[in-house]
Design a protein around this motif. Structure first.
Motif, short mmCIF file in Angstrom:
data_model
loop_
_atom_site.label_atom_id
_atom_site.label_comp_id
_atom_site.label_asym_id
_atom_site.label_seq_id
_atom_site.Cartn_x
_atom_site.Cartn_y
_atom_site.Cartn_z
N GLY A 55 -29.92 -13.68 -5.63
CA GLY A 55 -30.32 -15.06 -5.90
C GLY A 55 -29.27 -16.10 -5.52
O GLY A 55 -29.55 -17.29 -5.53
N PHE A 56 -28.05 -15.65 -5.17
CA PHE A 56 -26.95 -16.58 -4.88
C PHE A 56 -27.29 -17.51 -3.71
O PHE A 56 -27.11 -18.73 -3.81
N GLY A 57 -27.79 -16.93 -2.60
CA GLY A 57 -28.15 -17.73 -1.43
C GLY A 57 -29.26 -18.72 -1.74
O GLY A 57 -29.11 -19.93 -1.54
N ARG B 145 -37.02 -19.02 -7.46
CA ARG B 145 -35.89 -18.20 -7.05
C ARG B 145 -36.13 -16.74 -7.40
O ARG B 145 -35.84 -15.84 -6.61
N ALA C 126 -30.12 -19.92 -4.54
CA ALA C 126 -29.62 -20.94 -5.48
C ALA C 126 -28.87 -22.02 -4.71
O ALA C 126 -29.01 -23.20 -5.01
N ASN C 127 -28.08 -21.61 -3.70
CA ASN C 127 -27.35 -22.59 -2.90
C ASN C 127 -28.30 -23.43 -2.04
O ASN C 127 -27.94 -24.51 -1.59
N LEU C 128 -29.50 -22.91 -1.83
CA LEU C 128 -30.51 -23.69 -1.10
C LEU C 128 -31.27 -24.62 -2.03
O LEU C 128 -32.18 -25.33 -1.61
N THR D 183 -29.46 -9.67 0.13
CA THR D 183 -28.87 -10.97 -0.22
C THR D 183 -29.09 -11.99 0.90
O THR D 183 -29.18 -13.18 0.63
N THR E 278 -24.54 -9.09 -11.38
CA THR E 278 -25.72 -8.23 -11.27
C THR E 278 -26.35 -8.39 -9.89
O THR E 278 -26.13 -9.39 -9.20
N GLU F 293 -28.52 -11.55 -9.50
CA GLU F 293 -27.76 -12.79 -9.30
C GLU F 293 -27.18 -12.84 -7.91
O GLU F 293 -27.09 -13.91 -7.30
N ASP F 294 -26.78 -11.67 -7.39
CA ASP F 294 -26.24 -11.63 -6.04
C ASP F 294 -27.31 -12.00 -5.01
O ASP F 294 -27.06 -12.79 -4.10
N GLY G 246 -35.31 -21.12 -11.14
CA GLY G 246 -36.44 -20.66 -11.96
C GLY G 246 -37.32 -19.64 -11.26
O GLY G 246 -36.83 -18.75 -10.57
N MET H 143 -32.76 -15.47 1.84
CA MET H 143 -32.68 -16.83 2.37
C MET H 143 -33.69 -17.05 3.50
O MET H 143 -33.69 -18.09 4.13
#
Lengths: 251, 253
Positions: free
Chosen positions: A102-104, A115, A106-108, A151, A96, A99-100, A112, A155
């Motif tokens: 939020g991917f960066g 993010r 999340a890696n940071l 995306t 989705t 999520e895309d 919750g 960040m």
């Protein structure tokens, strides 16, 4: 203005020995929008892949916001330099949009509500509020490009690097993108063959040829220099009025 | 963009089945199919019970009988062989409309047919009421390794992209006079499969670069910390619990 990007003496050859970057220097001030122009094979994309450490240089150095790129600073540099790839289908790989984007973050290490707030912030910056639950596959080309930008904006980068941002966009999508980019405060390095787009969005341009910077200056002035363009396989589109350029460079 | 819709089996809705947490639905579907699979084939009454439960499921999910039956057609190629069993099976024979058919074979056909239809109906209900990202999330919450769920979600994400690429290659072949009608014309198809492999591999490398550029360090992040509520489990347990009692009944008689 402080320099957000300092590239000095960057050289890189592919394992087969083909040299792509040859002692390249480039500086970008914070908040500056610069077009990176040059013929196919000039090393533009290779340079971009160095800026956040996907490729590692054979010689030379890269500093982002004063931080030297090395193994220890890789994560920090990748946060500060947002890469938007040419094919948005390569960039949007999660099920989705939310999520895309939020991917960066999340890696940071964000999760919750924190993010979710980043995702909402980035989507609203590209005018895509409400796209969160949608599947990237079902978006139009222009929408995909905007989400791909979101995306990296999620960040909170200092510098946004976009590879051929206008490729495959229809004229309306192209105009929406130029409006969007002109409205962002981030420093931007836009790799493009689309010279009118460079003129519209970037006050400054850099021409790269055979792995070196061969020209660096006001976009309108560079584009008015027909000999320079011809020497590096660059051409203004048919019907483009060069007097438009002289007017712009004088202003 | 149309290609993307072909593998999207989800039917938007707000039924009780739609609202149930995906991990509860996954476990329910698995237990139901397991109960059906272990039931001895001669316990016809148990299969009648399963059929009633499956119908309840379809009705409760609101996906409609017509859509269910159309989607059931996908199992046809797999069950065709079952119709040969009465002709090739040995042992006692029964007279059916003038044909001497193997009794064992007839039971075999019945076994394959009922179990395939019940199993497929279960997956149709699951797929129609749960979007693929939810199914993947459900699997994650059921502790499936992140590597496996990652592969599933990438497969789903890129299936449409790769199908569209294959479609463009096919069109390019047809545009240059290729007409794959006979077996000896299959060579271009085979070589295009090779080209597809290389293209997909290259795309994989580009996607990986895009992931690294956004700070990927080898583990996929999780995006949902919600868990199924007890009510989800209770709701989802009803049908598999009845199915398990039918199966036990069948096994014990």
């Amino acid at each position: 203005m402080t320099d957000i990007l300092e590239v000095s003496g960057l050289s890189f050859a592919y394992p087969n020995g083909h040299a792509v970057l040859d002692d390249l220097d480039l500086r970008l001030a914070s908040g500056e929008r610069v077009a990176l122009l040059g013929p196919n094979g000039a090393g533009k994309t290779t340079l971009a892949l160095h800026l956040n450490g996907i490729h590692r240089a054979d010689a030379g150095s890269i500093r982002v916001a004063g931080i030297e790129l090395d193994d220890d600073t890789l994560t920090e540099i990748r946060r500060r330099v947002g890469m938007v790839f040419q094919d948005a289908d390569d960039q949007l790989f999660m099920p989705t949009v939310a999520e895309d984007v939020g991917f960066g973050p999340a890696n940071l290490g964000l999760s919750g509500a924190e993010r979710d707030a980043r995702v909402a912030e980035a989507l609203s910056m590209v005018g895509a509020e409400g796209f969160g639950p949608r599947s990237p596959h079902h978006l139009s080309g222009g929408e995909k490009r905007r989400i791909a930008l979101a995306t990296v904006l999620a960040m909170r980068p200092d510098l946004v690097v976009m590879d051929e941002p206008t490729s495959g966009l229809d004229p309306a999508g192209r105009r929406e993108l130029s409006d969007l980019l002109a409205g962002l405060d981030h420093a931007q390095l836009l790799i493009t063959h689309d010279l009118p787009f460079a003129l519209e969005v970037c006050p400054r341009s850099v021409i790269v040829s055979q792995g070196r910077v061969v020209a660096d200056g006001v976009t309108a002035e560079l584009l008015a220099d027909t000999e320079l363009l011809a020497a590096h396989r660059l051409e203004l589109p048919f019907g483009f009025d060069p007097s438009f350029l002289t007017g712009r460079s004088a202003a | 963009m149309g290609a993307g819709h072909t593998h999207d089996l989800h039917v938007p809705g707000d039924s009780i089945v739609h609202r149930t947490a995906p991990e509860a639905k996954l476990v329910a579907a698995f237990v139901f199919v397991l109960a059906v699979a272990v039931t001895p084939r001669r316990e016809v009454w148990a299969f009648a019970g399963y059929a009633v439960l499956a119908v309840v499921w379809v009705v409760a999910s609101g996906i409609g009988p017509r859509r269910t039956i159309t989607r059931l057609a996908v199992i046809l190629p797999f069950i065709t062989f079952a119709f040969f069993l009465p002709f090739i099976g040995g042992g006692d024979t029964t007279d059916v409309a003038g044909f001497e058919l193997s009794t064992e074979g007839l039971w075999g056909t019945w076994n394959v047919l009922t179990k395939a239809v019940l199993g497929a109906t279960t997956s149709i209900v699951l797929a129609s009421t749960t979007p693929v990202p939810e199914i993947v999330r459900g699997l994650e919450r059921l502790r499936m390794p992140r590597l496996v769920t990652g592969i599933i979600s990438f497969m789903f994400r890129y299936l449409g992209v790769i199908t569209a690429e294959l479609g463009r290659m096919r069109t390019a072949m047809i545009a240059r006079g290729h007409d794959p009608r006979w077996l000896w014309q299959a060579k271009p198809i085979a070589s295009s499969a090779g080209a597809m492999f290389v293209r997909s591999y290259e795309r994989g490398e580009r996607v990986h670069a895009a992931m690294l550029a956004r700070g990927f360090r080898g583990t996929m992040p999780t995006f949902d910390d919600r868990r199924a509520e007890p009510t989800d489990w209770l709701r989802a347990a009803l049908i598999p619990a009845l199915a398990v009692s039918l199966a036990l009944g069948g096994l014990l008689t």
